[in-house]
Enzyme design. Structure first.
Site, mmCIF file in Angstrom:
data_model
loop_
_atom_site.group_PDB
_atom_site.id
_atom_site.type_symbol
_atom_site.label_atom_id
_atom_site.label_comp_id
_atom_site.label_asym_id
_atom_site.label_seq_id
_atom_site.Cartn_x
_atom_site.Cartn_y
_atom_site.Cartn_z
ATOM 1 N N LYS B 68 0.827 -1.214 0.000
ATOM 2 C CA LYS B 68 0.000 0.000 0.000
ATOM 3 C C LYS B 68 0.860 1.264 0.000
ATOM 4 C CE LYS B 68 -3.663 -2.466 2.478
ATOM 5 N NZ LYS B 68 -4.375 -2.670 3.772
ATOM 6 N N TYR B 240 -2.468 -0.340 11.578
ATOM 7 C CA TYR B 240 -3.875 -0.499 11.908
ATOM 8 C C TYR B 240 -4.160 0.093 13.288
ATOM 9 C CZ TYR B 240 -3.089 -3.825 8.155
ATOM 10 O OH TYR B 240 -2.722 -4.411 6.991
ATOM 11 N N VAL B 258 0.054 -8.578 6.550
ATOM 12 C CA VAL B 258 -0.457 -9.763 7.231
ATOM 13 C C VAL B 258 0.411 -10.993 6.934
ATOM 14 C CG1 VAL B 258 -2.040 -10.599 5.453
ATOM 15 C CG2 VAL B 258 -2.682 -10.804 7.851
#
Lengths: 305, 305, 305, 305
Positions: B68, B240, B258
């Site tokens: 990202k 997060y 992840v």
């Protein structure tokens, strides 16, 4: 490269004096509502003690939520890392006075700088002492950091905070209902309302901010590990729901207050304070933010570069 | 003080090899579920190009959400600051895949690193190009940053992402319903699922991370202003709902995936990558976080000091 | 007391014809947007089959969410009480298309009448059948209830629903991500979009509503226990986030649709249907609600007295 | 068909006496925690005054939230429909003590039966009177409805409510912060805590419930329109976040209390009261709900048929 801070601050002062859209002065208590939105001051204090200023930098103003940084330092001093059992250290993603997240997390506030978290922090810093004793120590802490004994609490502001404090009462009783208040709510809130009413000038605040960076000598109020962590909290949560925006534009840890002040730390470089009473939509000083952004652009002090 | 990075990484590698509580490997797709939790690698790349490693630092792994950061750089390159009309830049205060905040903000995701925001970012980076073209450019960007042409997308992982992607579909259609998708949802999601399937080693990732700090020479992929801002986003939102915890413990901008990887930038000092497949409760690499914390303690690279 | 329903309906029709503030016609699809807000129809069907009407009571309109009542009856017929494992039966306290509560309850919609719950209900009613087969049975059910074979689906409306259905796609994929969709999402949504496009007149709908009360003879489509429960669901959740207001003002189970129709059951007394395309702020027919309120005041049919 | 209520109640009493899973007695105050979960009583009072009972139907218990129905009647008497400017009339979709919805709706509680709404209702019913005066009138209202002067407030329960009332304090101060409290918070809460401590037996409560249906003669405490509306509120919101379930299973307006009582109205037919101290997961009497469900199945009194 040597920085000409005098010139930089002069330029910032001139630009801010000319600004027409100055934000909206807080109006929930008369003592803040009556402040002239044309006021602007800024101060930069270097680790060696040199101070550069522009505008109303010697004028005391209500530091409000900036006080939360000092109380956090005190609470961590009292409780150590156990403090974090009572208060989380994540951004809230909500308004500063939201009770929603408090319900979701069963009375544990998201961080020490949203209102609920700050009340819990004051409650922790009280640690069984009388409010007056706590306030005495807090003033002592701030005076030591600022190297200036002429820093006081404005009793009229404290009274007005008390008179308009129902939302804070709601937050405090909500935490009490979840077992997250150590002192009786009125007592903890009394201390909290007074802490918000401390008055300081930009010059005092800029020097006080230096307790959050390494100093060649002078008073060492918190350990290196602790000041890193307090800086991290300011970076992540120091500007309520505009913390991301402040990090994006300024790139330094800072804490704003509804009185229009912002205290900023440029690690290794300087303590910074700015004051302009008009607020933006998220409750942070509109011109104050712009001024620090200009300063960082001129100095290259962003931690992200 | 000269840092002995070889010794520091050796010590970290040894401590991590001995760790018994290694977190839980992601299990939602077979390609991740089958990874041995005992794997651990770390790499540090200095601005001059020197690389220090420990453990499985040459082993490619699925970078997942770390991608990202690269897509954000591409989207900002295409749209400039207009990008921020589509995606906010505030921490979410919610889980990475929450749709709640998306509803509250009428289809505007909170930041480019929560899932919704990353999908919008990929959608922006597509900019009317075919997904294959976008993916080609993305790979080119990453390869240039890493100085290594042997970086690829794992098609099996992309397929598995697609097969388990219903929550991402929900997020994307929700944004589409609010007019915040420029491309057809299946097309944008196809690109997104593939981008998450890029595989890199710690050594490649550490070098690639250098595009986010000042380099004496070498490829300059984004402007100074832009890399400061990307770093700010990583600091505020890169982990997060544990971004505050990472800032508190590590004090550097980073982005986790992840797959167990974390890419970290130590401005002026180094690009850092770590990989340990076991995750903590917030979906970030458990030992990876601990390893970077150790590294920063040893090097003093925290931006908050 | 014998009720003079002809006179009552005449009076209601006259008052509604004269109304100037008629609400806002739904505009998200052209087929609804173009309906004349001056239209108004109402029908009351007694258990013995007598029908009383006023205005445009023979004009077919898009029943939209009213169809959810028939699908619920079918789904309960297929699954029995196991149906309630997939859909709760509580008011949502949120807008009809909210995804928030769906996240809070991990993919279990709050009731069969919010959008998410209705999609899950259609999915349950499909029960492995092809959508066309399901739609055939649904039409058969409605035609039997209405005693009228000339009831059809408007294909253009169904196509328009499909073209603007991204929010429903988001809801469906969100449930799929939580394992609460038995059929592929596009297939279930295809059935759902068509079911919303059924067209009926007030006269047809008033008669059809009688399947939810005790009849001396005639078709018995659901058991007494089931019709009590469907009525309960309509009372509690039949008007989205204005269900409380409808219960307060009208005191009868009813279900509204965005096409401006409302189907109401007066247990032991009558089936009722009303149509006025202008909606109030909660998405229910503005004059339709007022008309039923007048009817109940005149007839004393509230269940709460 | 003549109902043999004696036989029906005997059967219910026998079944409930044999039940082993009786729910969990409320434990937040000692006066409730010490109640024997084996207790069970039920009473049905017909419009002509005949009373049928089973079990501990003459034993006074703490009516708790059932009192909210009487206070609502009083507040509506004082303020008329203006009352609904302060309190909405929609189900909340949240737990009875949630503060979330209160924030979303800026201090306007969702209905008069969630805690926040009940506090606002008491505040409205106070209407400038002293709490003792209000409590005197409330008792008078209840005694008149029950036709029995021996109904009192348990001071020890009121004191315990006060001692554990921090969550209610949070709700009240939150409303005060939004300008939705007419009296000082401690004063309104004092009245509220006492109102919850009224003690009545099932026999008294069943007779009192008749003020919410049409009576051939006897005291008429509220108008027909008002009792319809109060019944509607009980149907929609009388059992917190299990109101839908109660409507589905029972089909009558009712209001539960944490003391294990439920007051139910069967319009035209009867006033009903049941008491069994063990609660289900939503805070409603477990066996009480089951008992009313049995009664309705035997009598056919559901309003939905």
């Amino acid at each position: 490269m040597t920085l000409d801070l005098t010139a930089i601050l002069d330029e910032i002062g001139a630009e801010m004096a000319a600004a027409t859209d100055r934000g909206k002065v807080a109006s929930y208590i008369p003592e803040l509502a009556c402040i002239d939105p044309a006021r602007f001051g800024m101060a930069v204090c270097l680790p060696d003690g040199q101070v550069f200023t522009t505008g109303d930098a010697q004028e005391p103003f209500s530091i409000q939520s900036i006080s939360k940084v000092f109380t956090l330092a005190m609470a961590l001093g009292r409780m150590g890392d156990q403090f974090w059992d009572r208060v989380s250290r994540e951004p809230s993603g909500q308004a500063f006075n939201s009770i929603l997240q408090l319900e979701h997390h069963k009375g544990i506030p998201r961080n020490p700088f949203v209102n609920a978290g700050a009340i819990a922090t004051t409650d922790a810093a009280l640690a069984g002492h009388a409010p007056s004793e706590f306030l005495g120590e807090l003033l002592q802490f701030i005076r030591t950091a600022a190297g200036d004994d002429s820093i006081f609490i404005n009793e009229k502001v404290a009274k007005s905070e008390e008179a308009t404090g129902d939302l804070n009462r709601a937050l405090a009783y909500f935490m009490a209902a979840h077992g997250n208040m150590a002192n009786p709510v009125p007592l903890a809130l009394g201390a909290y309302f007074h802490q918000c009413a401390v008055e300081m000038s930009c010059a005092q605040l800029a020097r006080a901010a230096l307790f959050l960076t390494e100093l060649p000598d002078g008073p060492r109020l918190v350990s290196a590990a602790r000041r890193r962590r307090i800086n991290a909290m300011m970076m992540l949560c120091g500007h309520y729901d505009a913390s991301g925006d402040f990090a994006y534009r300024v790139g330094l840890p800072g804490k704003s207050g509804v009185g229009g002040g912002i205290m900023v730390v440029a690690p290794q470089h300087a303590g910074i304070a700015v004051w302009s009473p008009g607020l933006n939509g998220q409750g942070n000083s509109k011109l104050g933010t712009a001024a620090v952004e200009m300063l960082v652009r001129a100095t290259g002090w962003s931690v992200f570069d």
